[in-house]
Design a protein around this motif. Structure first.
Motif, mmCIF file in Angstrom:
data_model
loop_
_atom_site.group_PDB
_atom_site.id
_atom_site.type_symbol
_atom_site.label_atom_id
_atom_site.label_comp_id
_atom_site.label_asym_id
_atom_site.label_seq_id
_atom_site.Cartn_x
_atom_site.Cartn_y
_atom_site.Cartn_z
ATOM 1 N N UNK A 83 0.826 -1.221 0.000
ATOM 2 C CA UNK A 83 0.000 0.000 0.000
ATOM 3 C C UNK A 83 0.853 1.262 0.000
ATOM 4 N N UNK A 84 2.127 1.120 -0.351
ATOM 5 C CA UNK A 84 3.022 2.278 -0.406
ATOM 6 C C UNK A 84 4.179 2.112 0.553
ATOM 7 N N UNK A 85 5.245 2.878 0.306
ATOM 8 C CA UNK A 85 6.465 2.691 1.091
ATOM 9 C C UNK A 85 6.586 3.688 2.249
ATOM 10 N N UNK A 86 5.686 4.663 2.333
ATOM 11 C CA UNK A 86 5.706 5.612 3.457
ATOM 12 C C UNK A 86 4.991 5.020 4.666
ATOM 13 N N UNK A 93 -4.254 4.033 2.460
ATOM 14 C CA UNK A 93 -4.561 3.310 1.216
ATOM 15 C C UNK A 93 -5.150 1.917 1.380
ATOM 16 N N UNK A 94 -5.048 1.328 2.578
ATOM 17 C CA UNK A 94 -5.376 -0.104 2.701
ATOM 18 C C UNK A 94 -6.874 -0.392 2.699
ATOM 19 N N UNK A 178 -4.286 -4.367 -3.891
ATOM 20 C CA UNK A 178 -3.014 -3.945 -3.297
ATOM 21 C C UNK A 178 -2.213 -3.184 -4.344
ATOM 22 N N UNK A 179 -2.553 -1.912 -4.546
ATOM 23 C CA UNK A 179 -1.977 -1.162 -5.671
ATOM 24 C C UNK A 179 -0.455 -1.040 -5.625
#
Ligand code: MTE
Length: 320
Positions: A83-86, A93-94, A178-179
């Motif tokens: 859902x992103x690295x931040x 985002x989840x 899960x983009x």
């Protein structure tokens, strides 16, 4: 260490009361409005407490008596690269993850391979509260009141055969839900593995909740691994497959950067990450983090007495 195999306190602490008590303590300590804008963790305490459906759980004797981080700390500072690295990305985002219905496939070196639904998991295995410190390989830590049950109980149900030496885990692969899987930041799906004795250890759990509530998506809903003496990256989220194997299975971070992330990943203050020290850790949400609140890292994250014997004779600087 103060947090090994402590008996539960006589007063049963419910998740909400821990949360409220912490707020009262902060109030009593005189942290006024002028300080609030300065400290993210104090701001976190002014936000809403645990949310989501409740899960009945008993307090486990294997729980520590550490003070858990707030619901807000635990659910807004996450690693979930799908859902992103931040750190804030998973909470944002989840929501696209469909955690229900959910099925886990158990296969490989077992006499009775099959599937188990989340409903079946929830009704079959008695849920326990296990408060563990989560020590991330990035040298920060927080304390999480998990709800879950021993992984060993689930594995036994599928009857491992004598060839089973390892357990391989897989996260859902679905770039629609899960983009982050559309970007090649890691090989997808996220995979992890344990030696069979590690998987069967009573401290190893499959978690279904936090603070007495179902896992929020960003924490790995509906089912994730928690291995408290290993770096957090071993604790794979949103598991759809558990396979018993004869050979050591591949693991995502080892595939991505083998010189930095090994298979074992036992918390070890004496073996530094090639790019930073593991001797100490930043304590998330301690209220004074602006001033650099740190603690010394414990070997095996405080569980040396319970788990060190599993690695007797191994060179842990080579098997990092
Ligand atoms: N599982 C999957 N599928 N994807 C991930 O990116 N991150 C790992 C682990 N499990 C990760 C994962 C890392 S690095 C850590 S520290 C923990 O999850 C974080 O768990 P938390 O967000 O509940 O604190």
């Amino acid at each position: 260490m103060s947090y090994r195999y402590k008996q539960p306190k006589p007063s049963e602490i419910t998740p909400e009361s821990i949360y409220k008590r912490r707020r009262e303590l902060l109030k009593a300590a005189g942290f006024g409005a002028t300080l609030l804008p300065l400290s993210p963790s104090l701001m976190a305490d002014s936000e809403e407490g645990p949310q989501g459906s409740a899960i009945k759980a008993s307090k486990s004797p294997l729980s520590s008596d550490l003070e858990p981080n707030s619901w807000n700390d635990i659910t807004t500072y996450n690693n979930f690269y799908e859902f992103g690295t931040g750190k804030g990305d998973p909470a944002r985002n989840a929501h696209t993850l469909q955690a229900k219905p959910w099925t886990v496939t158990v296969s490989g070196e077992v006499d009775e391979p099959g599937q188990i639904s989340l409903e079946d998991v929830m009704s079959t295995f008695p849920m326990e509260e296990r408060i563990y410190r989560l020590r991330c390989v990035e040298a920060w830590s927080m304390v999480v009141p998990w709800v879950g049950f021993p992984l060993a109980e689930l594995i036994k149900r599928f009857k491992p055969n004598s060839r089973a030496k390892y357990v391989a885990f897989k996260t859902l692969y679905d770039p629609q839900q899960m983009p982050g899987q559309r970007r090649a930041v890691l090989p997808w799906p996220y995979v992890e593995g344990l030696r069979l004795d590690e998987a069967m250890h009573p401290l190893t759990i499959l978690a279904t909740g936090i603070y007495g509530r179902e896992l929020p998506n960003q924490n790995g809903a509906p089912l994730r691994l928690v291995v408290p003496w290993k770096y957090g990256f071993k604790s794979i989220k949103s598991i759809v497959s558990i396979e018993l194997t004869e050979e050591q299975p591949p693991t995502s971070w080892n595939l991505a950067i083998p010189s930095e992330y090994g298979f074992y990943a036992n918390v070890n203050p004496e073996v530094d990450h090639p790019r930073w020290s593991q001797a100490s850790e930043r304590v998330i949400g301690s209220g004074f983090s602006l001033f650099g609140n740190r603690r010394e890292t414990d070997p095996f994250n405080g569980y040396a007495e319970q788990v060190a014997s599993m690695y007797k004779g191994m060179d842990l600087s080579r098997h990092f």
